[in-house]
Design an enzyme around this catalytic site. Structure first.
Site, PDB file in Angstrom:
ATOM      1  N   CYS A 302       0.854  -1.196   0.000  1.00  0.00           N
ATOM      2  CA  CYS A 302       0.000   0.000   0.000  1.00  0.00           C
ATOM      3  C   CYS A 302       0.882   1.236   0.000  1.00  0.00           C
ATOM      4  O   CYS A 302       2.014   1.215   0.510  1.00  0.00           O
ATOM      5  CB  CYS A 302      -0.891  -0.030   1.245  1.00  0.00           C
ATOM      6  SG  CYS A 302      -1.798   1.501   1.588  1.00  0.00           S
ATOM      7  N   ASP A 303       0.358   2.316  -0.549  1.00  0.00           N
ATOM      8  CA  ASP A 303       1.052   3.597  -0.568  1.00  0.00           C
ATOM      9  C   ASP A 303       1.421   4.048   0.843  1.00  0.00           C
ATOM     10  O   ASP A 303       2.494   4.608   1.075  1.00  0.00           O
ATOM     11  CB  ASP A 303       0.142   4.624  -1.239  1.00  0.00           C
ATOM     12  CG  ASP A 303       0.823   5.958  -1.468  1.00  0.00           C
ATOM     13  OD1 ASP A 303       2.063   5.992  -1.472  1.00  0.00           O
ATOM     14  OD2 ASP A 303       0.117   6.962  -1.644  1.00  0.00           O
ATOM     15  N   CYS A 353     -18.463   1.770   6.060  1.00  0.00           N
ATOM     16  CA  CYS A 353     -17.178   2.269   6.530  1.00  0.00           C
ATOM     17  C   CYS A 353     -16.085   1.215   6.551  1.00  0.00           C
ATOM     18  O   CYS A 353     -14.961   1.470   6.109  1.00  0.00           O
ATOM     19  CB  CYS A 353     -17.363   2.833   7.945  1.00  0.00           C
ATOM     20  SG  CYS A 353     -15.846   3.444   8.708  1.00  0.00           S
TER      21      CYS A 353
END
Length: 415
Positions: A302-303, A353
């Site tokens: 992931c970034d 969410c």
């Protein structure tokens, strides 16, 4: 069978975002988490993706994308324009060479300060979807988005906006919401709407200051898993402000702009009410299939987790498909759901969410469990405020009615 075909396709859809310039950037934004990543690389080294890594990125991404899926390339930074137009001309040429007729899509996130007429024409001609970072009017944008010498960047960004529009490029606005702009939702939204933005995404700024272990690694900001009690940086948006920001903008949008302006945050929530995936990882049940490749070829989960402990391999020598479907990548994705605290599991907004981004899950729940999203209070306010209206929008869409009719309603339709 050629070498690209032998690499094989990933078992399911994925997204591999490239950081061709690494953390190199011509701005020095106050809230930027990515500038800290310079500590992970040789400070004297060149922040530029080599021809070998570029070839591997294009070739492997095409080969690993399942048949029937468009091949997606995303270019981000740092600041990707620092590499110059010739780099992207070569990328497009490689896409044509390896694509063999596949549908190919490019997106490009930029601060806009180096965009000139040539850049705008290239991006429009090759149908790049351009994400332009613009936080609002000058007095808001320039508080944080400045050059290292302190000079503001707003005027340059607006010049890029006009050049891209004149060239016919497709442009989305990415607006970061920090502790200052979080208290000015209508001013920010009305400004972006006023300049003609039709696609807008709001991103919360949440960072923590480095603890001892991260400082020893050369970081100013907190990395994943370090210093659970690390203080939140002053520039971070506060949870309540984030919720009010989204809810306030939603009400303005509902009354005036449905069908004319598309706010991605609302699109994701509407998708949940329509029973379809929302298209953003932080509001999905699991994550882990939105990977990044650094300028040096290293691939990470992931970034926000581009740290050595989350490194999956190297594009120059490892199979992308194998990395995407590796046990490490799958475990990372499952952890998003498996580590949800009980407070999240019993929340009425869970399906909208899903605990938010794991990077922000450093708060403590009402039950004393770790792993609650720092922005939980804000998300609860937002989802509570908009859910009845989102259900109404979903009903209008399903019935084939004009969604903009929602502006004439004083109350949501009965559930």
């Amino acid at each position: 069978m050629n070498s690209a075909e032998r690499l094989g396709a990933a078992a399911d859809g994925f997204h591999l975002m490239a950081k061709p310039s690494g953390p190199a950037c011509n701005l020095d934004c106050t809230y930027c988490f990515y500038l800290d990543k310079e500590a992970l690389f040789d400070r004297k080294g060149t922040r530029r993706m080599s021809a070998q890594v570029l070839d591997a990125y294009v070739r492997q991404t095409i080969a690993a994308t399942p048949p029937g899926h468009a091949v997606q390339f995303t270019w981000q930074g740092g600041e990707p324009t620092l590499l110059g137009l010739d780099f992207y001309r070569q990328a497009v040429a490689l896409q044509g060479r390896y694509g063999a007729g596949r549908a190919i899509e490019n997106s490009f996130q930029t601060n806009g300060t180096l965009i000139d007429a040539q850049w705008a024409q290239f991006l429009a001609e090759h149908r790049f979807l351009v994400g332009l970072s613009l936080d609002g009017p000058a007095h808001i944008h320039d508080r944080t988005r400045r050059y290292a010498n302190g000079q503001p960047s707003h005027d340059k960004v607006m010049a890029a906006w006009r050049l891209l529009a004149a060239a016919g490029a497709e442009v989305n606005i990415l607006a970061c919401v920090d502790s200052h702009s979080g208290d000015q939702p209508l001013e920010v939204y009305r400004y972006l709407r006023g300049i003609g933005a039709r696609f807008i995404q709001f991103t919360p700024v949440v960072e923590r200051l480095a603890g001892a272990a991260d400082k020893a690694r050369g970081f100013d900001l907190n990395g994943p898993g370090e210093a659970r009690d690390a203080p939140v940086a002053d520039f971070s948006v506060r949870p309540q402000a984030w919720g009010r920001f989204l809810a306030t903008v939603f009400e303005e949008w509902r009354r005036h702009d449905v069908g004319e302006v598309f706010v991605m945050n609302f699109e994701w929530t509407l998708a949940d009410h329509m029973g379809v995936p929302g298209g953003v990882c932080h509001h999905q049940r699991e994550c882990g299939r939105a990977l990044i490749v650094e300028h040096d070829g290293a691939v990470y989960n992931c970034d926000h987790f581009a740290y050595p402990e989350y490194r999956l391999g190297d594009l120059r020598q490892d199979s992308l498909a194998a990395m995407v479907d590796s046990s490490a990548a799958q475990a990372f994705g499952r952890a998003k759901h498996e580590t949800l605290p009980a407070q999240c599991r019993r929340c009425p907004h869970l399906a909208a969410c899903w605990g938010g981004c794991p990077k922000h899950r450093f708060a403590t729940s009402v039950d004393g469990e770790a792993g609650l999203n720092y922005l939980c209070e804000g998300y609860t306010h937002y989802f509570s405020a908009v859910s009845p209206w989102m259900a109404t929008l979903a009903t209008l869409v399903r019935q084939g009615r004009d969604p903009a009719a929602i502006a004439r309603l004083e109350q949501p339709l009965p559930a």
